[in-house]
Design an enzyme around this catalytic site. Structure first.
Site, mmCIF file in Angstrom:
data_model
loop_
_atom_site.group_PDB
_atom_site.id
_atom_site.type_symbol
_atom_site.label_atom_id
_atom_site.label_comp_id
_atom_site.label_asym_id
_atom_site.label_seq_id
_atom_site.Cartn_x
_atom_site.Cartn_y
_atom_site.Cartn_z
ATOM 1 N N ASN A 102 0.765 -1.246 0.000
ATOM 2 C CA ASN A 102 0.000 0.000 0.000
ATOM 3 C C ASN A 102 0.793 1.292 0.000
ATOM 4 O O ASN A 102 0.392 2.237 -0.644
ATOM 5 C CB ASN A 102 -0.960 0.024 1.202
ATOM 6 C CG ASN A 102 -1.987 1.120 1.096
ATOM 7 O OD1 ASN A 102 -2.585 1.294 0.039
ATOM 8 N ND2 ASN A 102 -2.193 1.867 2.164
ATOM 9 N N GLU A 121 -10.553 -4.232 2.838
ATOM 10 C CA GLU A 121 -10.650 -3.236 3.915
ATOM 11 C C GLU A 121 -11.549 -3.721 5.051
ATOM 12 O O GLU A 121 -12.377 -2.981 5.582
ATOM 13 C CB GLU A 121 -11.146 -1.894 3.358
ATOM 14 C CG GLU A 121 -10.241 -1.342 2.268
ATOM 15 C CD GLU A 121 -10.699 -0.005 1.711
ATOM 16 O OE1 GLU A 121 -11.611 0.615 2.304
ATOM 17 O OE2 GLU A 121 -10.153 0.429 0.680
ATOM 18 N N ASP A 197 -4.254 9.386 5.705
ATOM 19 C CA ASP A 197 -3.731 8.568 4.610
ATOM 20 C C ASP A 197 -2.203 8.646 4.655
ATOM 21 O O ASP A 197 -1.617 8.554 5.715
ATOM 22 C CB ASP A 197 -4.330 9.040 3.286
ATOM 23 C CG ASP A 197 -4.458 7.920 2.273
ATOM 24 O OD1 ASP A 197 -3.452 7.233 2.027
ATOM 25 O OD2 ASP A 197 -5.553 7.721 1.719
#
Length: 290
Positions: A102, A121, A197
């Site tokens: 990721n 997720e 994020d």
């Protein structure tokens, strides 16, 4: 450049991510995880080159051989832009096909630190790894669903890493470039402000984080205190990177993922690449030696 974010490219990226300034070719490289695609933006020519990846691609970093290392769902690959080829180097989670890689960074020794996550997720199967010539080492953190980062303090002594769904940024002390200890909470994003994020550290040691579903980016001082919030015209801002010859321009990726038709109509710039004046310089990038 004006202080506020300006769209540079109309991409409508599903999940734009992983921007990294590569000084050797004066360009910004980034990915669209879900396309899946790798992009190279040349700000001097205002031009874009793109390559299709063979699997979901979470990150790209320059390597010492003049090529790149990229994190695909199927593992770490060496990417040759001239040939458009991908060669498997290491598959750290071959036993977890539901996971994907990721986000990543390179430390001062040229080692890659990266995370994984559950692509659905839902499950706590994401981990943080360190990759070098000897292979992958698990960072030793408890598994979480979505990892983001890591990012290093200017002296390399602190590793920042993100639990996106937990809305928390953590910090760990680093010894001898590999041993992690004294992990503690750096900051937490409050309800209604989005999800942290990708993190990035500037030359003053402050931590920036994109806010997914949070309409902006935030800057925190080294003690975890909020210093600044920069609003964006899109909800999902994923990560920033400092670029340009003086590392004084902040580039930001964004995502259209998860937005309804109505939201996309209201956010015509969702998924674009943005730039803004951050009022501070970034740290020079490091070439991966693996």
């Amino acid at each position: 450049m004006s202080h506020g974010p300006q769209s540079l490219l109309s991409l409508r990226a599903t999940l734009g991510e992983g921007p990294v300034w590569v000084a050797r070719d004066a360009a910004l490289w980034f990915v669209d995880i879900k396309a899946p695609a790798i992009h190279r933006f040349d700000p001097a020519l205002e031009s874009l080159q793109s390559w299709t990846a063979p699997a979901q691609v979470g990150w790209i970093v320059p390597s010492a051989d003049g090529l790149f290392l990229v994190g695909l769902q199927t593992g770490i690959h060496r990417f040759d832009p001239a040939r458009g080829s991908f060669t498997l180097v290491h598959a750290p989670e071959a036993d977890r096909p539901g996971n994907r890689l990721n986000d990543a960074t390179v430390d001062g020794q040229g080692h890659i630190w990266f995370g994984s996550m559950d692509d659905a997720e839902a499950a706590d199967t994401g981990r943080i790894y360190r990759f070098d010539d000897a292979g992958c080492t698990d960072g030793g953190f408890a598994p979480i669903c979505i990892t983001n980062g890591p990012a290093f303090s200017p002296d390399g002594g602190i590793l920042y890493h993100t639990d996106t769904l937990g809305r928390t940024l953590w910090q760990s002390r680093v010894e001898e470039g590999r041993v992690l200890h004294d992990t503690r909470l750096f900051t937490m994003i409050e309800d209604g402000a989005g999800y942290p994020d990708g993190p990035t550290v500037d030359a003053e040691g402050c931590v920036w984080t994109g806010l997914f579903a949070g309409w902006g980016v935030r800057r925190y001082d080294p003690n975890g205190r909020l210093m600044e919030t920069i609003a964006f015209p899109v909800a999902n801002v994923t990560k920033i990177a400092f670029g340009g010859d003086d590392l004084a321009t902040a580039y930001a990726t964004s995502a259209a993922k998860g937005l309804s038709k109505e939201a996309l109509t209201a956010q015509p710039l969702a998924g674009d690449l943005f730039a803004f004046d951050p009022g501070v310089r970034g740290l020079p990038g490091v070439i991966a030696t693996a």
